[in-house]
Design an enzyme around this catalytic site. Structure first.
Site, PDB file in Angstrom:
ATOM      1  N   GLY A 280       0.315  -5.261   0.175  1.00  0.00           N
ATOM      2  CA  GLY A 280      -0.641  -4.946  -0.467  1.00  0.00           C
ATOM      3  C   GLY A 280      -0.254  -5.810  -1.871  1.00  0.00           C
TER       4      GLY A 280
ATOM      5  CD  GLU B  59       1.011  -6.410   5.062  1.00  0.00           C
ATOM      6  OE1 GLU B  59       0.295  -6.253   4.064  1.00  0.00           O
ATOM      7  OE2 GLU B  59       1.723  -7.235   5.428  1.00  0.00           O
TER       8      GLU B  59
ATOM      9  CD  GLU C 155      -3.027  -7.779   1.931  1.00  0.00           C
ATOM     10  OE1 GLU C 155      -3.649  -8.131   2.709  1.00  0.00           O
ATOM     11  OE2 GLU C 155      -2.582  -6.604   1.565  1.00  0.00           O
TER      12      GLU C 155
ATOM     13  CB  ALA D  63      -0.772  -0.134   1.305  1.00  0.00           C
TER      14      ALA D  63
HETATM   15  N1  T1G Z   1       4.702   3.124   0.063  1.00  0.00           N
HETATM   16  C1  T1G Z   1       5.445   4.381  -0.585  1.00  0.00           C
HETATM   17  N2  T1G Z   1       6.683   4.439  -0.426  1.00  0.00           N
HETATM   18  C2  T1G Z   1       7.434   3.605  -0.468  1.00  0.00           C
HETATM   19  C3  T1G Z   1       6.929   2.182  -0.035  1.00  0.00           C
HETATM   20  C4  T1G Z   1       5.551   1.982   0.158  1.00  0.00           C
HETATM   21  N3  T1G Z   1       4.808   1.014   0.505  1.00  0.00           N
HETATM   22  N4  T1G Z   1       7.866   1.674   0.166  1.00  0.00           N
HETATM   23  C5  T1G Z   1       9.042   2.162  -0.089  1.00  0.00           C
HETATM   24  N5  T1G Z   1       8.660   3.256  -0.469  1.00  0.00           N
HETATM   25  C6  T1G Z   1       9.637   4.544  -0.958  1.00  0.00           C
HETATM   26  C7  T1G Z   1      10.929   4.852   0.253  1.00  0.00           C
HETATM   27  O1  T1G Z   1      10.053   5.572   0.927  1.00  0.00           O
HETATM   28  C8  T1G Z   1      11.691   5.364  -0.780  1.00  0.00           C
HETATM   29  O2  T1G Z   1      11.472   6.681  -1.072  1.00  0.00           O
HETATM   30  C9  T1G Z   1      11.676   4.360  -2.051  1.00  0.00           C
HETATM   31  O3  T1G Z   1      10.530   3.955  -1.987  1.00  0.00           O
HETATM   32  C10 T1G Z   1      12.919   3.542  -1.938  1.00  0.00           C
HETATM   33  O4  T1G Z   1      12.705   2.806  -0.965  1.00  0.00           O
HETATM   34  C11 T1G Z   1      -3.244  -3.452   3.156  1.00  0.00           C
HETATM   35  C12 T1G Z   1      -1.632  -1.606   4.261  1.00  0.00           C
HETATM   36  C13 T1G Z   1      10.447  -1.703  -1.033  1.00  0.00           C
HETATM   37  C14 T1G Z   1      11.954  -3.313   0.013  1.00  0.00           C
HETATM   38  O5  T1G Z   1       6.119  -2.318   4.176  1.00  0.00           O
HETATM   39  O6  T1G Z   1      10.385  -2.487   2.728  1.00  0.00           O
HETATM   40  O7  T1G Z   1       0.551  -3.133   2.132  1.00  0.00           O
HETATM   41  O8  T1G Z   1      13.126   8.158   0.167  1.00  0.00           O
HETATM   42  O9  T1G Z   1      15.050   3.394   0.075  1.00  0.00           O
HETATM   43  O10 T1G Z   1      16.138  -0.082   0.346  1.00  0.00           O
HETATM   44  O11 T1G Z   1      -1.837  -5.046   3.667  1.00  0.00           O
HETATM   45  O12 T1G Z   1      11.264   0.335   0.947  1.00  0.00           O
HETATM   46  O13 T1G Z   1      13.336   7.347  -2.350  1.00  0.00           O
HETATM   47  O14 T1G Z   1      11.561   9.139  -1.417  1.00  0.00           O
HETATM   48  O15 T1G Z   1      13.615   1.466   1.309  1.00  0.00           O
HETATM   49  O16 T1G Z   1      15.429  -0.698  -1.893  1.00  0.00           O
HETATM   50  C15 T1G Z   1       3.664  -3.010   2.900  1.00  0.00           C
HETATM   51  C16 T1G Z   1       8.199  -1.079   2.902  1.00  0.00           C
HETATM   52  C17 T1G Z   1       2.898  -1.678   3.386  1.00  0.00           C
HETATM   53  C18 T1G Z   1       7.104  -2.127   2.186  1.00  0.00           C
HETATM   54  C19 T1G Z   1      12.683  -1.134  -1.081  1.00  0.00           C
HETATM   55  N6  T1G Z   1       4.912  -2.802   2.350  1.00  0.00           N
HETATM   56  N7  T1G Z   1       9.135  -0.846   1.811  1.00  0.00           N
HETATM   57  O17 T1G Z   1      13.843  -1.107  -0.060  1.00  0.00           O
HETATM   58  O18 T1G Z   1      14.432   1.285  -1.064  1.00  0.00           O
HETATM   59  S1  T1G Z   1       1.400  -1.929   4.246  1.00  0.00           S
HETATM   60  C20 T1G Z   1       6.046  -2.387   2.939  1.00  0.00           C
HETATM   61  C21 T1G Z   1      10.385  -1.417   2.083  1.00  0.00           C
HETATM   62  C22 T1G Z   1       0.053  -2.780   3.278  1.00  0.00           C
HETATM   63  C23 T1G Z   1      -1.959  -3.721   3.195  1.00  0.00           C
HETATM   64  C24 T1G Z   1      -1.043  -2.915   3.828  1.00  0.00           C
HETATM   65  C25 T1G Z   1      11.341  -1.026   1.054  1.00  0.00           C
HETATM   66  C26 T1G Z   1      11.544  -2.046  -0.115  1.00  0.00           C
HETATM   67  P1  T1G Z   1      12.502   7.862  -1.353  1.00  0.00           P
HETATM   68  P2  T1G Z   1      14.121   2.178  -0.055  1.00  0.00           P
HETATM   69  P3  T1G Z   1      15.168  -0.271  -0.703  1.00  0.00           P
END
Ligand code: T1G
Length: 682
Positions: free
Chosen positions: A106, A129, A109, A67
């Site tokens: 997501g 999450e 999912e 998400a």
């Molecule tokens: N949403 C928006 N921006 C995101 C993002 C996300 N989910 N994940 C990463 N970014 C941005 C981050 O801020 C950075 O931005 C750039 O991408 C690169 O990230 C209903 C509600 C994907 C493994 O928890 O674990 O889905 O600083 O520096 O080291 O069930 O980011 O460049 O402007 O970390 O290569 C679940 C979280 C959400 C994944 C990449 N997803 N992200 O790592 O690069 S909850 C997560 C990560 C959900 C549903 C629920 C990592 C990455 P900027 P980075 P990286």
């Protein structure tokens, strides 16, 4: 389709295959536009008679990584993700997910709602999450459990780990795993379905959950043990257990209900703050190009030097270790090798990796061998004159563009720079012990440090997989300065009547990884005591670290003497009644007013000491932003991540409460200890 959605979601039809492509940098997160675009594209391809099979894929660096975290905290907007994934699953034509990079939350999912999954072996999948204080909220708990069973689903969801697709090859998750040419293979897979006439979608939601012989009660205690104060893993367990016999519709309803409760929880707000704060910390407000660093010279092979060398080697750098004598050199090289043997023993590295990294390690006693190094870092004894003389020698041999770094944890880097020919090349790289394990790196900017040297240091931190935070020069920089203030308050409460156990238990029950007095014993009470003794004693604060001084004077230096604030026998920590009488005696001598403490009073005094010093760091411009302070305490001092950090706590409490409490403490203990602070824009 609206123009905005066309921008992030596009479709292409070729040979009866309708391909949906998401292109929303940086990680194709499921923003409102992406969700709407996905549904519109799916429906238009479903209604298009020319199309027999649909592929969902992404452009850029990864399949959907979850998400859109940037939308959290904002009013939710339709279409909601559960509706998007259910619409995909309900599609009357087979839908294939084409996966690479990190399919997370997501994003995973969405893939689970697809009828088939084609992935690169090296891709990763996960439902992380819980790391954001949430649980999957769009069917992840239900569909994953239906495919891999409760045990693996529980492990993946409660740990939040990213798992390589190749590691799940034996599960029923993937229909095709390949090493490259994802687009071609996915198209071929679609063509295969058409050729075999297998056009009836296989819906995961129609499957039943096989929970036979799964021991939920044992699993529950394991999850509770690992949760360590975090709510989300326990809620995830509850959802999986309670929905194991339910239909996917009812199961998703219960999952969503629990998801929405967590989304509005303090813990989730704190964990989302921590995620964003870490991303922010890496951002610099300077435009400068980092120097390319491949060959690193490290002077000093003691505990810190050898840990730092291990960190550099483990990230592929060449390392030249310098020591004063041949004996000291072989001892340093041996420490480094032992670090790698430890990694091998604990399965953190393979023999092949260890051999590769150690092949990049050389050592000498001759400074001349540093002539080709891109970066030269010292980790020698904490004495300013020793360091000044060292950099004088280094500047005689190093190449002009070499970046020079000191690992001092509190000495005045500006003072060192004053004695150098090229002070603009000097930067602080303050690692935390053990340097090859601890994630935090304070990058210290001295008055003359160039932007290029800063950019180089921050880029190094990223390559070392550290969380780097840029700070200015003051005694102890940001982390240790706050730690000293925190320690002062802890020691004062000891003299005022709180016991060693009461303080440590109150703070660990609140969530700190370790009690401050147990930490003192571990790192050695004399270390801090000697460092403080080099500074003028604050006459206005008669109790200033007198508890530690009392221990040192009694020869109780901590674990290394099997006696400190606690007693140690066979490594086991026990309470030490004699410490209580020593402290009461000292308090008497200093006429310290006694009081009875509650756990809440102890946590509040400790937390407000951190907040107060954090405000002072902001006022002095030692840190770039408030959230950097939280990042430092989460990664350097065991502050509980699900509490967000000391400044996040202050923000949650709000200006009125914080200023009110600080005023109260100032009235009780005086302006010198609790000076006036401006709350400002935290
Ligand atoms: N949403 C928006 N921006 C995101 C993002 C996300 N989910 N994940 C990463 N970014 C941005 C981050 O801020 C950075 O931005 C750039 O991408 C690169 O990230 C209903 C509600 C994907 C493994 O928890 O674990 O889905 O600083 O520096 O080291 O069930 O980011 O460049 O402007 O970390 O290569 C679940 C979280 C959400 C994944 C990449 N997803 N992200 O790592 O690069 S909850 C997560 C990560 C959900 C549903 C629920 C990592 C990455 P900027 P980075 P990286």
């Amino acid at each position: 389709m609206t123009t905005e959605n066309q921008a992030v979601v596009t479709i292409k039809i070729n040979n009866q295959i309708g391909s949906i492509s998401i292109n929303y940098a940086p990680v194709n997160a499921l923003s409102q536009a992406v969700r709407a675009g996905l549904i519109n594209a799916l429906v238009s391809l479903e209604d298009n008679d020319e199309v027999k099979v649909i592929i969902i894929g992404c452009e850029g660096r990864t399949f959907i990584a979850g998400a859109d975290i940037k939308e959290f905290g904002k009013p939710p907007s339709e279409p909601f993700l559960p509706d998007v994934v259910n619409r995909i699953e309900a599609c009357t034509k087979p839908v294939i997910a084409s996966m690479f990079g990190t399919s997370l939350g997501g994003g995973f999912e969405v893939a689970l709602a697809c009828h088939y999954r084609v992935s690169l072996n090296q891709a990763k999948v996960g439902l992380p999450e819980v790391n954001l204080g949430l649980i999957p909220g769009a069917g992840g708990t239900q569909r994953l459990m239906r495919i891999v069973g409760p045990e693996q689903a529980l492990e993946m969801i409660t740990s939040g780990k990213h798992v390589a697709a190749s590691k799940l090859a034996n599960s029923d998750l993937f229909d095709l795993l390949i090493d490259s040419d994802l687009e071609q293979h996915t198209t071929a897979f679609a063509e295969g379905l058409m050729a075999k006439g297998e056009l009836r979608p296989a819906r995961v939601g129609d499957r039943t959950i096989n929970t036979s012989n799964f021991d939920w009660s044992t699993a529950k205690s394991l999850v509770a043990k690992k949760a360590k104060g975090k709510q989300a893993p326990l809620v995830a367990f509850d959802v999986l257990e309670k929905t194991q016999q339910l239909s996917i519709k009812d199961g998703m309803a219960y999952e969503r209900e629990q998801f929405l409760i967590l989304r509005d929880s303090q813990q989730s707000a704190a964990l989302r703050h921590a995620f964003a704060a870490e991303k922010q910390a890496a951002k610099l407000s300077i435009e400068a190009t980092a120097t390319n660093v491949e060959f690193v010279g490290i002077i000093g092979g003691g505990n810190m030097g050898s840990g730092i060398a291990t960190a550099f080697l483990s990230s592929g750098f060449k390392v030249q270790l310098i020591e004063q004598t041949a004996d000291a050199l072989s001892a340093g090289l041996e420490r480094i090798e032992n670090n790698f043997m430890n990694n091998l023993k604990r399965g953190r590295m393979s023999q092949q990796q260890v051999d590769k990294y150690l092949a990049n390690l050389t050592g000498d006693t001759d400074y001349q061998t540093l002539a080709e190094c891109d970066l030269i870092l010292e980790a020698v004894f904490e004495n300013i004159d020793v360091k000044k003389e060292l950099f004088n020698k280094v500047e005689q041999v190093c190449k002009p563009e070499a970046v020079l770094a000191t690992n001092t944890s509190y000495l005045d880097i500006n003072d060192i720079a004053k004695t150098m020919k090229r002070p603009e090349q000097l930067v602080g790289l303050h690692f935390f012990s053990p340097a090859n394990i601890m994630k935090l790196l304070e990058v210290v900017k001295a008055d003359q440090t160039s932007d290029a040297a800063i950019a180089t240091a921050m880029a190094l931190g990223k390559k070392l997989r550290k969380i780097s935070v840029l700070v200015g020069v003051c005694f102890g920089f940001a982390g240790n300065r706050m730690y000293t203030r925190y320690g002062r308050e802890i020691q004062q409460m000891l003299l005022e009547g709180a016991t060693v156990e009461q303080i440590d238990n109150a703070l660990t029950d609140w969530g700190m990884a370790m009690g401050p007095l147990a930490v003192q014993d571990l790192s050695g009470i004399d270390i801090g005591h000697n460092a403080r003794s080099a500074q003028p004693f604050p006459e206005h604060d008669k109790g200033y670290f007198r508890a530690a001084a009392t221990m040192v004077n009694a020869g109780r230096l901590g674990r290394k003497t099997n006696a400190g604030f606690y007693q140690y026998s066979d490594g086991k920590k026990e309470s030490a009644p004699q410490v209580e009488s020593l402290l009461r005696e000292k308090a008497n001598e200093l006429a310290i007013k006694q009081q009875t403490f509650t756990d809440e009073m102890i946590v509040h005094r400790a937390l407000f000491a951190l907040i107060a010093e954090g405000l002072a760091l902001l006022k002095a411009g030692i840190v770039q932003r408030t959230s950097d302070i939280d990042v430092i305490w989460l990664h350097g001092y065991g502050f509980p991540r699900y509490k967000g950090g000391p400044m996040f706590q202050a923000k949650q409490m709000g200006e009125q409460i914080v200023v009110g409490k600080l005023t109260e403490l100032r009235a009780e203990f005086g302006e010198d200890i609790w000076p006036e602070y401006t709350f400002g824009e935290l």
